[in-house]
Motif scaffolding. Sequence first.
Motif, PDB file in Angstrom:
ATOM      1  N   PRO A 184       0.834  -1.210   0.000  1.00  0.00           N
ATOM      2  CA  PRO A 184       0.000   0.000   0.000  1.00  0.00           C
ATOM      3  C   PRO A 184       0.867   1.258   0.000  1.00  0.00           C
ATOM      4  O   PRO A 184       1.877   1.318   0.696  1.00  0.00           O
ATOM      5  CB  PRO A 184      -0.791  -0.124   1.304  1.00  0.00           C
ATOM      6  N   ARG A 185       0.440   2.237  -0.773  1.00  0.00           N
ATOM      7  CA  ARG A 185       1.236   3.470  -0.861  1.00  0.00           C
ATOM      8  C   ARG A 185       0.403   4.704  -0.533  1.00  0.00           C
ATOM      9  O   ARG A 185       0.415   5.182   0.587  1.00  0.00           O
ATOM     10  CB  ARG A 185       1.900   3.562  -2.241  1.00  0.00           C
ATOM     11  N   GLY A 186      -0.327   5.247  -1.464  1.00  0.00           N
ATOM     12  CA  GLY A 186      -1.095   6.446  -1.174  1.00  0.00           C
ATOM     13  C   GLY A 186      -2.207   6.205  -0.172  1.00  0.00           C
ATOM     14  O   GLY A 186      -2.821   5.139  -0.149  1.00  0.00           O
ATOM     15  N   ILE A 187      -2.472   7.210   0.676  1.00  0.00           N
ATOM     16  CA  ILE A 187      -3.557   7.118   1.648  1.00  0.00           C
ATOM     17  C   ILE A 187      -4.148   8.519   1.832  1.00  0.00           C
ATOM     18  O   ILE A 187      -3.423   9.516   1.841  1.00  0.00           O
ATOM     19  CB  ILE A 187      -3.072   6.524   2.992  1.00  0.00           C
ATOM     20  N   ALA A 188      -5.465   8.578   1.933  1.00  0.00           N
ATOM     21  CA  ALA A 188      -6.145   9.870   2.085  1.00  0.00           C
ATOM     22  C   ALA A 188      -7.394   9.679   2.925  1.00  0.00           C
ATOM     23  O   ALA A 188      -7.938   8.570   3.023  1.00  0.00           O
ATOM     24  CB  ALA A 188      -6.506  10.447   0.716  1.00  0.00           C
ATOM     25  N   GLY A 191      -0.716   7.423  -5.943  1.00  0.00           N
ATOM     26  CA  GLY A 191      -1.209   8.518  -5.113  1.00  0.00           C
ATOM     27  C   GLY A 191      -2.723   8.533  -5.061  1.00  0.00           C
ATOM     28  O   GLY A 191      -3.398   8.015  -5.953  1.00  0.00           O
ATOM     29  N   ILE A 192      -3.258   9.168  -4.014  1.00  0.00           N
ATOM     30  CA  ILE A 192      -4.710   9.192  -3.863  1.00  0.00           C
ATOM     31  C   ILE A 192      -5.134  10.465  -3.124  1.00  0.00           C
ATOM     32  O   ILE A 192      -4.432  10.941  -2.230  1.00  0.00           O
ATOM     33  CB  ILE A 192      -5.201   7.918  -3.130  1.00  0.00           C
ATOM     34  N   ALA A 193      -6.262  11.021  -3.540  1.00  0.00           N
ATOM     35  CA  ALA A 193      -6.833  12.211  -2.898  1.00  0.00           C
ATOM     36  C   ALA A 193      -8.343  12.120  -3.024  1.00  0.00           C
ATOM     37  O   ALA A 193      -8.864  11.485  -3.947  1.00  0.00           O
ATOM     38  CB  ALA A 193      -6.315  13.487  -3.552  1.00  0.00           C
ATOM     39  N   VAL A 194      -9.040  12.761  -2.103  1.00  0.00           N
ATOM     40  CA  VAL A 194     -10.501  12.703  -2.089  1.00  0.00           C
ATOM     41  C   VAL A 194     -11.062  14.119  -2.136  1.00  0.00           C
ATOM     42  O   VAL A 194     -10.696  14.977  -1.331  1.00  0.00           O
ATOM     43  CB  VAL A 194     -11.029  11.987  -0.826  1.00  0.00           C
ATOM     44  N   VAL A 241      -0.753  13.252  -5.413  1.00  0.00           N
ATOM     45  CA  VAL A 241      -1.842  14.068  -5.943  1.00  0.00           C
ATOM     46  C   VAL A 241      -2.498  14.812  -4.788  1.00  0.00           C
ATOM     47  O   VAL A 241      -2.675  14.266  -3.701  1.00  0.00           O
ATOM     48  CB  VAL A 241      -2.882  13.212  -6.710  1.00  0.00           C
ATOM     49  N   ALA A 242      -2.808  16.079  -5.018  1.00  0.00           N
ATOM     50  CA  ALA A 242      -3.514  16.891  -4.025  1.00  0.00           C
ATOM     51  C   ALA A 242      -4.631  17.624  -4.754  1.00  0.00           C
ATOM     52  O   ALA A 242      -4.529  17.898  -5.955  1.00  0.00           O
ATOM     53  CB  ALA A 242      -2.564  17.889  -3.360  1.00  0.00           C
TER      54      ALA A 242
END
Length: 466
Positions: free
Chosen positions: A276-280, A334-337, A390-391
């Motif tokens: 697991p890498r990106g977390i948001a 990457g991950i963003a919400v 990502v933002a």
Amino acid sequence: MHTKQTYRSAGFTIVELLIVIVVIGILAAVTIVAFNGVQTKANTAALKSDIKNAVTQLANGATLDSTYLSGLSASGGDLKKSPTTTYQFTYTSSSVYCLTATSSKSGVPAFNYLSTRNTIIEGVCTGHSATPAVAYTPSTGITSDLAGTGTAGGTNTPSSSAQFDGPIGIVVASNGDAYITEYLGNRIRKIAADGTISTVAGSGSSGSTNGTGTAASFNAPRGITIDTAGNLYVSDTGNNLIRKITSAGVVTTFAGSGYGGPTSDGTGTSASFSNPRGIAIDSNGTNLYVADTAGYTIRKIVIATGVVTTIAGSSTSGYNDANGTSARFTNPYGIAVGTDGTVYVTEQSNQLIRKISPSGVVGTVAGTYSSAGSTNGTGTAASFNQPSGVAIGTDNTLYIADSGNNLIRKITSAGVVTTLAGSGTAGSANGNGTAAQFNTPYGIAIGPDGALYVSDTSGNKIRKLL
């Protein structure tokens, strides 16, 4: 015969006194007009430069005293602070600032200028809120060093001489404190809003021990996010775990068994992840979203219960825009919400920016499938090279750490991709827009001041963009 009598007051005849009053009035009017004209229209290059510097200081988080700007140069310049002059920032939107100086000697504005993203425009600052500006939309790509010497290490010293070892994930709290994961240093670091740097957790050696502060250990941690209570959640990539760090520094395993094979859903440590890498975290603080990179899936963790589910993708890699688990990803990173619940994902192998709607429909935002490049354009006409962090801004603008290109890219809500900062050549130069250089930027976050914060991984620095 009557003698003509001349009336005097304090040695003046009435006529003389009237003449003096008129002259004084004219001189006062001329003085005020001259002062107002000279000061309000103070178009000197020095003044404009000082205003630009003041706006930049504000955007960089300059200390504000109530609604007045502090931190200006104590000597020299047209904006020199004095007991008789106050400087006030107000704003009309997240991108337009008004800097007003008022001289208490005359009671008239010394000058009024509008500043639009560091471009000085003469104008009238009236009817604006007295609230200090608290947001700044990055547009000019002015890049500077926030912390780190560029030499790998773990020294906690003032920001100018601190060291980082593979800084990669980054998140900025509402109070301006930045938290960074070090995938080589196996630590979680903190840059306080005042520039103080400390180690939040991690011994510096790889491991999976729970504990407090440096008694705990991590294995190549990458993604990091924060909730409103100050709890940090970390993708402990090498351990295939999601870890939690309380505001007191207590580290526990929040989810994941540690088994890195085929992933499985479940609750807490009964679930499994694969690299697991990106977390948001979503805007209401209810759910965590994880880019399960080697599992080719996007996972959701309900914070209150620890329940882990797969919302998109499957154990089969590929590229397919579809609904939920019928969609395919290859190495999501990457991950963003967004505030509306839309989840945005970067894919390093597919060279794409994807999105998942609140109903689970997966689509492509931008990028040319499986084709690395740095072309600007709209949607799939644009290209990326190993997009990582990502933002998302309040206006749904996406900011991408385009790692393989050493660039920071921007995607508007209409899908238009441009280069915000970076020359494309690896380096550490600061500057405006494409004059700046990055060295494998991975993590990217937006602070409460609206500035971008970037973990320049191979450069071992934390950078800041206005």
